[in-house]
Design a protein around this motif. Structure first.
Motif, PDB file in Angstrom:
ATOM      1  N   TRP A  93     -50.375  54.045 -25.505  1.00 41.12           N
ATOM      2  CA  TRP A  93     -49.115  53.339 -25.724  1.00 41.12           C
ATOM      3  C   TRP A  93     -48.527  52.897 -24.388  1.00 41.12           C
ATOM      4  N   GLN A  94     -48.589  53.772 -23.406  1.00 35.63           N
ATOM      5  CA  GLN A  94     -48.080  53.436 -22.072  1.00 35.63           C
ATOM      6  C   GLN A  94     -48.854  52.264 -21.483  1.00 35.63           C
ATOM      7  N   LYS A  95     -50.165  52.327 -21.566  1.00 39.79           N
ATOM      8  CA  LYS A  95     -50.978  51.243 -21.006  1.00 39.79           C
ATOM      9  C   LYS A  95     -50.674  49.916 -21.698  1.00 39.79           C
ATOM     10  N   ALA A  96     -50.554  49.944 -23.031  1.00 33.81           N
ATOM     11  CA  ALA A  96     -50.256  48.714 -23.772  1.00 33.81           C
ATOM     12  C   ALA A  96     -48.897  48.154 -23.375  1.00 33.81           C
ATOM     13  N   THR A  97     -47.902  49.013 -23.200  1.00 35.21           N
ATOM     14  CA  THR A  97     -46.561  48.564 -22.807  1.00 35.21           C
ATOM     15  C   THR A  97     -46.580  47.956 -21.416  1.00 35.21           C
ATOM     16  N   LEU A  98     -47.235  48.618 -20.471  1.00 34.09           N
ATOM     17  CA  LEU A  98     -47.305  48.119 -19.095  1.00 34.09           C
ATOM     18  C   LEU A  98     -48.101  46.810 -19.034  1.00 34.09           C
ATOM     19  N   ASP A  99     -49.186  46.728 -19.797  1.00 31.10           N
ATOM     20  CA  ASP A  99     -49.970  45.487 -19.840  1.00 31.10           C
ATOM     21  C   ASP A  99     -49.130  44.344 -20.423  1.00 31.10           C
ATOM     22  N   ASN A 100     -48.389  44.632 -21.502  1.00 32.19           N
ATOM     23  CA  ASN A 100     -47.569  43.612 -22.147  1.00 32.19           C
ATOM     24  C   ASN A 100     -46.480  43.088 -21.205  1.00 32.19           C
ATOM     25  N   ALA A 101     -45.915  43.975 -20.385  1.00 34.29           N
ATOM     26  CA  ALA A 101     -44.872  43.575 -19.428  1.00 34.29           C
ATOM     27  C   ALA A 101     -45.483  43.073 -18.119  1.00 34.29           C
ATOM     28  N   ARG A 102     -46.790  42.981 -18.078  1.00 34.68           N
ATOM     29  CA  ARG A 102     -47.522  42.526 -16.894  1.00 34.68           C
ATOM     30  C   ARG A 102     -47.102  43.275 -15.627  1.00 34.68           C
ATOM     31  N   VAL A 103     -47.014  44.597 -15.774  1.00 36.65           N
ATOM     32  CA  VAL A 103     -46.701  45.468 -14.643  1.00 36.65           C
ATOM     33  C   VAL A 103     -48.000  45.710 -13.880  1.00 36.65           C
ATOM     34  N   PRO A 104     -48.016  45.427 -12.565  1.00 38.77           N
ATOM     35  CA  PRO A 104     -49.225  45.671 -11.786  1.00 38.77           C
ATOM     36  C   PRO A 104     -49.624  47.153 -11.837  1.00 38.77           C
ATOM     37  N   GLN A 105     -50.925  47.363 -12.077  1.00 39.30           N
ATOM     38  CA  GLN A 105     -51.438  48.732 -12.145  1.00 39.30           C
ATOM     39  C   GLN A 105     -52.624  48.870 -11.214  1.00 39.30           C
ATOM     40  N   PRO A 106     -52.874  50.029 -10.643  1.00 43.92           N
ATOM     41  CA  PRO A 106     -52.154  51.272 -10.875  1.00 43.92           C
ATOM     42  C   PRO A 106     -50.749  51.215 -10.280  1.00 43.92           C
ATOM     43  N   LEU A 107     -49.882  52.057 -10.851  1.00 39.72           N
ATOM     44  CA  LEU A 107     -48.507  52.135 -10.367  1.00 39.72           C
ATOM     45  C   LEU A 107     -48.497  52.708  -8.960  1.00 39.72           C
ATOM     46  N   VAL A 108     -47.544  52.275  -8.163  1.00 43.98           N
ATOM     47  CA  VAL A 108     -47.429  52.799  -6.799  1.00 43.98           C
ATOM     48  C   VAL A 108     -46.507  54.012  -6.806  1.00 43.98           C
ATOM     49  N   ALA A 109     -46.557  54.772  -5.711  1.00 44.69           N
ATOM     50  CA  ALA A 109     -45.736  55.975  -5.585  1.00 44.69           C
ATOM     51  C   ALA A 109     -44.272  55.646  -5.840  1.00 44.69           C
ATOM     52  N   HIS A 116     -38.969  64.941 -19.010  1.00 43.79           N
ATOM     53  CA  HIS A 116     -38.869  65.939 -20.077  1.00 43.79           C
ATOM     54  C   HIS A 116     -37.413  66.149 -20.443  1.00 43.79           C
ATOM     55  N   ARG A 117     -37.153  66.184 -21.723  1.00 42.96           N
ATOM     56  CA  ARG A 117     -35.816  66.446 -22.270  1.00 42.96           C
ATOM     57  C   ARG A 117     -35.881  67.740 -23.072  1.00 42.96           C
ATOM     58  N   PRO A 118     -34.748  68.414 -23.227  1.00 47.43           N
ATOM     59  CA  PRO A 118     -34.742  69.625 -24.059  1.00 47.43           C
ATOM     60  C   PRO A 118     -35.270  69.306 -25.465  1.00 47.43           C
ATOM     61  N   GLY A 119     -36.130  70.185 -25.961  1.00 45.63           N
ATOM     62  CA  GLY A 119     -36.697  69.997 -27.290  1.00 45.63           C
ATOM     63  C   GLY A 119     -37.980  69.199 -27.311  1.00 45.63           C
ATOM     64  N   GLN A 120     -38.381  68.640 -26.173  1.00 44.32           N
ATOM     65  CA  GLN A 120     -39.621  67.858 -26.132  1.00 44.32           C
ATOM     66  C   GLN A 120     -40.809  68.764 -25.831  1.00 44.32           C
ATOM     67  N   LEU A 121     -41.973  68.309 -26.242  1.00 45.06           N
ATOM     68  CA  LEU A 121     -43.211  69.002 -25.911  1.00 45.06           C
ATOM     69  C   LEU A 121     -43.539  68.737 -24.437  1.00 45.06           C
ATOM     70  N   PRO A 122     -44.032  69.739 -23.723  1.00 44.03           N
ATOM     71  CA  PRO A 122     -44.316  69.574 -22.284  1.00 44.03           C
ATOM     72  C   PRO A 122     -45.678  68.918 -22.023  1.00 44.03           C
ATOM     73  N   LEU A 123     -45.809  67.654 -22.406  1.00 48.07           N
ATOM     74  CA  LEU A 123     -47.074  66.941 -22.214  1.00 48.07           C
ATOM     75  C   LEU A 123     -47.097  66.252 -20.856  1.00 48.07           C
ATOM     76  N   ALA A 124     -48.274  66.200 -20.246  1.00 49.69           N
ATOM     77  CA  ALA A 124     -48.428  65.515 -18.955  1.00 49.69           C
ATOM     78  C   ALA A 124     -48.156  64.018 -19.073  1.00 49.69           C
ATOM     79  N   THR A 125     -48.290  63.469 -20.267  1.00 49.18           N
ATOM     80  CA  THR A 125     -48.068  62.032 -20.471  1.00 49.18           C
ATOM     81  C   THR A 125     -46.603  61.703 -20.770  1.00 49.18           C
ATOM     82  N   SER A 126     -45.715  62.701 -20.750  1.00 48.67           N
ATOM     83  CA  SER A 126     -44.275  62.440 -20.899  1.00 48.67           C
ATOM     84  C   SER A 126     -43.782  61.913 -19.565  1.00 48.67           C
ATOM     85  N   LEU A 127     -43.549  60.607 -19.495  1.00 48.58           N
ATOM     86  CA  LEU A 127     -43.285  59.942 -18.224  1.00 48.58           C
ATOM     87  C   LEU A 127     -42.062  59.044 -18.266  1.00 48.58           C
ATOM     88  N   ARG A 128     -41.535  58.786 -17.058  1.00 46.34           N
ATOM     89  CA  ARG A 128     -40.556  57.727 -16.844  1.00 46.34           C
ATOM     90  C   ARG A 128     -41.195  56.762 -15.856  1.00 46.34           C
TER      91      ARG A 128
END
Length: 182
Positions: A93-109, A116-128
């Protein structure tokens, strides 16, 4: 001096009252059907739902979104079938969103951080992700987006919220993202 201070306080109060009534930022609670998930949007949202393949998994995607000033806000949610790999689906889903917005990838630092928000699962793919991209018409746009996952019984609900604008006011996206409640 006392009169000047009272006048200053009165005009600041007036300005705050006017900005709170500004229809461009009239925050309201929005609930997702069939879920305890709630968010706040700064404008009256449009809603839609449709069946889509998300990361190869067919899901019912619920979308609420609106425009406030020059900014576009959207929050999307999908309950995954039991046994689905939430991290893999969210990464797709992240890749599709970034591709759709034509965000250059890979992302830079600095463009990506854990989210992570309270009540969320602690997944490595939970990103901003905060990055520049392009609109469909080729105009530059900034994107501030989050992805997270919530447990709902035996299923996992994915949540994606995003703000698009020429220049994003940090308080707008932060208010949206902090309002996401399981």
């Amino acid at each position: 001096m006392r009169i000047y201070s009272s006048a200053l306080v009165a005009s600041l109060f007036g300005a705050l009252t006017l900005s709170a009534c500004n229809p461009a930022q009239n925050w309201r609670d929005v609930a997702f059907e069939g879920s305890a998930l709630k968010v706040q949007l700064p404008c009256k949202p449009d809603r839609t739902a449709r069946s889509v393949p998300l990361g190869g998994v067919p899901v019912e995607l619920q979308v609420v979104g609106c425009e406030s000033g020059t900014a576009m806000f959207a929050v999307m949610s999908a309950a995954l079938p039991a046994g689905s790999d939430a991290s893999a689906v969210m990464a797709a889903w992240q890749k599709a969103t970034l591709d759709n917005a034509r965000v250059p990838q890979p992302l830079v630092a600095g463009q990506q951080q854990a989210w992570h928000r309270p009540g969320q699962l602690p997944l490595a793919t939970s990103l901003r992700v905060q990055a520049p991209g392009l609109r469909a018409n080729g105009e530059p746009v900034s994107m501030d987006a989050v992805w997270g996952a919530l447990a709902e019984g035996e299923r996992v609900r994915l949540v994606h919220a995003v703000v698009y604008d020429r220049k994003i006011a940090v308080e707008l996206s932060s208010t949206l993202f902090e309002s996401i409640q399981p």
